[in-house]
Scaffold this motif. Structure first.
Motif, PDB file in Angstrom:
ATOM      1  N   ALA A  66      -5.489  21.508  70.627  1.00  0.00           N
ATOM      2  CA  ALA A  66      -4.325  20.923  69.901  1.00  0.00           C
ATOM      3  C   ALA A  66      -5.895  20.629  68.372  1.00  0.00           C
ATOM      4  CB  ALA A  66      -4.296  19.248  70.286  1.00  0.00           C
ATOM      5  N   SER A  67      -6.747  21.121  68.914  1.00  0.00           N
ATOM      6  CA  SER A  67      -6.864  20.851  67.133  1.00  0.00           C
ATOM      7  C   SER A  67      -7.490  21.690  66.508  1.00  0.00           C
ATOM      8  CB  SER A  67      -9.332  20.028  67.911  1.00  0.00           C
ATOM      9  OG  SER A  67      -9.965  19.758  66.894  1.00  0.00           O
ATOM     10  N   VAL A  68      -7.985  23.173  67.375  1.00  0.00           N
ATOM     11  CA  VAL A  68      -7.850  23.715  66.576  1.00  0.00           C
ATOM     12  C   VAL A  68      -6.977  25.094  67.025  1.00  0.00           C
ATOM     13  CG1 VAL A  68     -10.576  23.443  66.945  1.00  0.00           C
ATOM     14  CG2 VAL A  68      -9.200  24.932  69.088  1.00  0.00           C
ATOM     15  N   ASN A  69      -6.026  24.903  67.070  1.00  0.00           N
ATOM     16  CA  ASN A  69      -4.658  25.712  67.210  1.00  0.00           C
ATOM     17  C   ASN A  69      -3.328  25.394  66.576  1.00  0.00           C
ATOM     18  OD1 ASN A  69      -5.801  28.222  69.284  1.00  0.00           O
ATOM     19  ND2 ASN A  69      -6.092  26.525  70.454  1.00  0.00           N
ATOM     20  N   ARG A  70      -3.726  24.666  65.300  1.00  0.00           N
ATOM     21  CA  ARG A  70      -2.318  24.130  64.520  1.00  0.00           C
ATOM     22  C   ARG A  70      -1.972  25.084  63.805  1.00  0.00           C
ATOM     23  NH1 ARG A  70      -6.944  20.811  62.253  1.00  0.00           N
ATOM     24  NH2 ARG A  70      -7.553  21.860  60.497  1.00  0.00           N
ATOM     25  N   ASN A  71      -0.704  24.940  63.539  1.00  0.00           N
ATOM     26  CA  ASN A  71      -0.238  25.881  62.272  1.00  0.00           C
ATOM     27  C   ASN A  71      -0.066  27.112  62.638  1.00  0.00           C
ATOM     28  OD1 ASN A  71       0.002  23.437  60.814  1.00  0.00           O
ATOM     29  ND2 ASN A  71      -1.884  23.859  59.607  1.00  0.00           N
ATOM     30  N   LYS A  72      -0.340  27.156  63.986  1.00  0.00           N
ATOM     31  CA  LYS A  72       0.361  28.565  64.538  1.00  0.00           C
ATOM     32  C   LYS A  72       1.037  28.806  65.648  1.00  0.00           C
ATOM     33  CE  LYS A  72      -5.088  29.356  65.379  1.00  0.00           C
ATOM     34  NZ  LYS A  72      -6.083  29.574  66.183  1.00  0.00           N
ATOM     35  N   ARG A  73       1.933  30.414  65.263  1.00  0.00           N
ATOM     36  CA  ARG A  73       2.553  30.652  66.683  1.00  0.00           C
ATOM     37  C   ARG A  73       1.765  31.397  67.786  1.00  0.00           C
ATOM     38  NH1 ARG A  73       7.980  33.321  63.078  1.00  0.00           N
ATOM     39  NH2 ARG A  73       6.433  34.424  62.378  1.00  0.00           N
ATOM     40  N   SER A  74       2.972  31.350  68.929  1.00  0.00           N
ATOM     41  CA  SER A  74       1.997  31.504  69.983  1.00  0.00           C
ATOM     42  C   SER A  74       3.223  32.610  70.789  1.00  0.00           C
ATOM     43  CB  SER A  74       2.634  31.156  71.198  1.00  0.00           C
ATOM     44  OG  SER A  74       1.895  31.025  72.774  1.00  0.00           O
ATOM     45  N   VAL A  75       2.958  33.430  70.495  1.00  0.00           N
ATOM     46  CA  VAL A  75       4.010  34.793  70.996  1.00  0.00           C
ATOM     47  C   VAL A  75       3.290  35.324  73.503  1.00  0.00           C
ATOM     48  CG1 VAL A  75       3.900  37.183  71.751  1.00  0.00           C
ATOM     49  CG2 VAL A  75       4.094  36.120  69.323  1.00  0.00           C
ATOM     50  N   CYS A  76       3.299  35.284  73.983  1.00  0.00           N
ATOM     51  CA  CYS A  76       2.577  35.747  75.415  1.00  0.00           C
ATOM     52  C   CYS A  76       3.175  37.139  75.738  1.00  0.00           C
ATOM     53  CB  CYS A  76       3.717  34.499  76.744  1.00  0.00           C
ATOM     54  SG  CYS A  76       3.016  35.124  78.042  1.00  0.00           S
ATOM     55  N   LEU A  77       2.260  37.701  76.003  1.00  0.00           N
ATOM     56  CA  LEU A  77       2.141  39.472  76.353  1.00  0.00           C
ATOM     57  C   LEU A  77       1.093  39.458  77.061  1.00  0.00           C
ATOM     58  CD1 LEU A  77       2.415  40.941  72.751  1.00  0.00           C
ATOM     59  CD2 LEU A  77       4.212  40.571  74.394  1.00  0.00           C
ATOM     60  N   ASN A  78       1.670  40.978  78.038  1.00  0.00           N
ATOM     61  CA  ASN A  78       0.603  40.814  78.930  1.00  0.00           C
ATOM     62  C   ASN A  78      -0.028  42.077  78.743  1.00  0.00           C
ATOM     63  OD1 ASN A  78      -0.817  41.750  81.269  1.00  0.00           O
ATOM     64  ND2 ASN A  78       0.353  41.346  82.855  1.00  0.00           N
ATOM     65  N   LYS A  80      -2.010  44.724  79.161  1.00  0.00           N
ATOM     66  CA  LYS A  80      -2.221  45.167  80.773  1.00  0.00           C
ATOM     67  C   LYS A  80      -0.823  45.900  81.365  1.00  0.00           C
ATOM     68  CE  LYS A  80      -5.890  43.089  82.290  1.00  0.00           C
ATOM     69  NZ  LYS A  80      -6.693  41.958  83.519  1.00  0.00           N
ATOM     70  N   ASP A  81      -0.018  44.990  80.711  1.00  0.00           N
ATOM     71  CA  ASP A  81       1.187  45.556  81.528  1.00  0.00           C
ATOM     72  C   ASP A  81       2.199  47.119  79.972  1.00  0.00           C
ATOM     73  OD1 ASP A  81       4.974  45.472  82.341  1.00  0.00           O
ATOM     74  OD2 ASP A  81       4.846  45.520  80.565  1.00  0.00           O
ATOM     75  N   SER A  82       2.227  47.691  80.287  1.00  0.00           N
ATOM     76  CA  SER A  82       2.329  49.350  79.127  1.00  0.00           C
ATOM     77  C   SER A  82       3.283  48.742  78.109  1.00  0.00           C
ATOM     78  CB  SER A  82       3.284  50.559  79.630  1.00  0.00           C
ATOM     79  OG  SER A  82       4.381  50.327  80.017  1.00  0.00           O
ATOM     80  N   ALA A  83       4.628  47.783  78.802  1.00  0.00           N
ATOM     81  CA  ALA A  83       6.224  47.761  77.516  1.00  0.00           C
ATOM     82  C   ALA A  83       5.698  46.199  77.017  1.00  0.00           C
ATOM     83  CB  ALA A  83       7.182  46.839  78.673  1.00  0.00           C
ATOM     84  N   ASP A  84       5.098  45.379  77.636  1.00  0.00           N
ATOM     85  CA  ASP A  84       4.539  44.269  76.624  1.00  0.00           C
ATOM     86  C   ASP A  84       3.597  44.786  75.771  1.00  0.00           C
ATOM     87  OD1 ASP A  84       5.249  42.503  77.390  1.00  0.00           O
ATOM     88  OD2 ASP A  84       3.684  41.514  78.290  1.00  0.00           O
ATOM     89  N   ARG A  85       2.063  46.157  75.526  1.00  0.00           N
ATOM     90  CA  ARG A  85       1.429  47.183  75.127  1.00  0.00           C
ATOM     91  C   ARG A  85       2.363  47.990  73.381  1.00  0.00           C
ATOM     92  NH1 ARG A  85      -1.449  48.082  78.529  1.00  0.00           N
ATOM     93  NH2 ARG A  85      -0.879  50.286  78.425  1.00  0.00           N
ATOM     94  N   GLU A  86       3.389  48.122  74.160  1.00  0.00           N
ATOM     95  CA  GLU A  86       4.644  48.997  73.097  1.00  0.00           C
ATOM     96  C   GLU A  86       5.000  47.264  72.127  1.00  0.00           C
ATOM     97  OE1 GLU A  86       5.178  51.576  72.109  1.00  0.00           O
ATOM     98  OE2 GLU A  86       3.238  51.471  73.754  1.00  0.00           O
ATOM     99  N   ARG A  87       5.355  46.548  72.616  1.00  0.00           N
ATOM    100  CA  ARG A  87       5.388  44.999  71.995  1.00  0.00           C
ATOM    101  C   ARG A  87       4.348  44.190  70.625  1.00  0.00           C
ATOM    102  NH1 ARG A  87       8.399  40.570  74.961  1.00  0.00           N
ATOM    103  NH2 ARG A  87       9.995  40.120  73.284  1.00  0.00           N
ATOM    104  N   PHE A  88       2.972  44.340  71.357  1.00  0.00           N
ATOM    105  CA  PHE A  88       1.875  44.312  70.638  1.00  0.00           C
ATOM    106  C   PHE A  88       2.058  45.461  69.285  1.00  0.00           C
ATOM    107  CE2 PHE A  88      -2.668  45.304  69.767  1.00  0.00           C
ATOM    108  CZ  PHE A  88      -3.105  43.648  69.359  1.00  0.00           C
TER     109      PHE A  88
END
Length: 399
Positions: A66-78, A80-88
């Motif tokens: 909580a202390s050091v991740n304020r004011n950020k947005r989280s995106v979940c991507l794998n 190692k997965d080719s589809a998620d790498r394209e999203r990255f």
């Protein structure tokens, strides 16, 4: 987020402390920081202390995260997965900065090396924070060693001069082996962003935790060079300045510093011992160092007859001094309140918690609004919807 870095987009691949602290500073200053986490999330989500109802990292998180991740947005991507790498890649295309704190070579194995990303996104600034740096800027025999704060403190020299004596090396309480590299990385990133604005070319920014702690411990380097001896711990006193340390009072302890002859004369007068400022054994800093035991004895004898508050009252504004505050003391201190250094944020468990505020104050700029740290993947749909709208707008502009 409003602030001088508004409009700057940062892709944050970091975890634990060094990387997240760096990107937190950028977020506090207005950058849009998108924290990219794998399905398991940042391991620090699981670390406490946990408010009641916050034990599940997927649904909540502890105080560490909580202390050091304020004011950020989280995106979940794998990644190692080719589809998620394209999203990255779609995410990186609209970014100005990428920050990661894996060991050297990890991103290369994922096909996301600095070189490949630079070819694809020439203006992207790529920053790495590692225990022992990256071979792109200078190799290390410890390149493949994992590192945490305590390792950096030990190897960078900080522990060699911290503690009561050489037989009992002591780490500094806060995670300065992570936090100081993080601050230096933020400086390097902003320098590289400025350069990219002028040249159109991003740069690889590399900060080693070992290097940062060594730089923080700069005094030991010149002491060793000039004297031929490695400095050792000496408790709360100073090897070059005197008096400069912590002394006991009748009710606690105070830190005070009177190394200049003017401050020493003031201190001697306040103690009712003006003759000490005229005695050749104590008139100069070098003389006081040679007779440090007598100096601290005199100051300590005086301070122990008074309460901590009374010592501070007598010295305030004349001799640098301050109480040895606990976290509870700081929470009650008007300074922390008036300068917004303890701030309240919401927490998924329901009850708000307090965290340390941003120490970078900009005149005329409003205090940042603090948004709680994100849940794992909380903003995945939102961020990629924005990217889709942005792509549609760019196509429309071209047509």
């Amino acid at each position: 987020m409003a602030g001088p870095l508004a409009g700057l987009r940062v892709v944050d691949l970091t975890q634990v402390l060094a990387g997240p602290y760096c990107t937190m500073l950028l977020a506090d200053l207005g950058a849009d920081v998108i924290k990219v986490e794998g399905p398991g999330g940042d391991m620090a989500r699981q670390w406490g202390p946990h408010p009641d109802g916050a034990e599940n990292a997927a649904e909540s998180y502890g105080g560490y995260f909580a202390s050091v991740n304020r004011n950020k947005r989280s995106v979940c991507l794998n990644l190692k997965d080719s589809a998620d790498r394209e999203r990255f890649y779609a995410l990186a295309e609209g970014a100005d900065v990428l920050v990661e704190n894996y060991r050297a070579g990890v991103m290369d194995k994922l096909g996301l090396s600095w070189e490949s990303l630079h070819r694809r996104f020439p203006k992207l600034v790529y920053a790495g924070i590692r225990g022992f740096g990256d071979p792109r800027t200078g190799d290390s025999p410890y390149r493949d060693f994992p590192a945490f704060d305590i390792i950096a403190q030990a190897m960078g020299g900080l522990m060699s001069v911290t503690g009561e004596d050489a037989a009992h090396p002591m780490k500094v309480g806060p995670g300065i082996g992570d936090i100081f590299p993080a601050v230096l990385a933020a400086v390097g990133i902003l320098a590289a962003v400025r350069e990219a604005e002028n040249t159109g070319a991003g740069r690889f920014v590399d900060v080693a935790m070992y290097d940062a702690v060594l730089a923080l411990s700069e005094r030991i380097v010149y002491q060793h060079s000039i004297t031929g001896h490695s400095p050792e711990p000496q408790g709360n006193s100073h090897p070059i300045l005197c008096p400069y340390g912590v002394v006991a009072t009748g009710t606690g302890a105070v830190a005070l510093a009177a190394p200049s002859d003017i401050h020493w004369a003031r201190l001697a007068t306040i103690m009712g011992r003006p003759e000490l400022a005229l005695d050749a054994r104590y008139m100069t800093n070098d003389a006081r160092l040679r007779n440090a035991e007598d100096v601290y004895s005199a100051v300590g004898t005086w301070a122990q007859t008074l309460s901590t508050d009374e010592v501070i009252r007598r010295l305030a504004g004349l001799v640098p001094c301050g109480p040895v505050n606990t976290a509870a003391d700081i929470a009650r201190d008007d300074h922390a309140a008036m300068r917004h250094m303890i701030v309240e944020v919401e927490h998924p468990a329901g009850q708000p918690i307090q965290i340390a505020g941003c120490p970078i104050k900009l005149a005329g700029n409003p205090e940042p609004r603090y948004h709680r740290a994100p849940l794992l993947g909380e903003h995945t749909d939102e961020v990629f919807a924005e990217l889709g709208r942005r792509a549609t707008t760019l196509i429309a502009d071209v047509l």
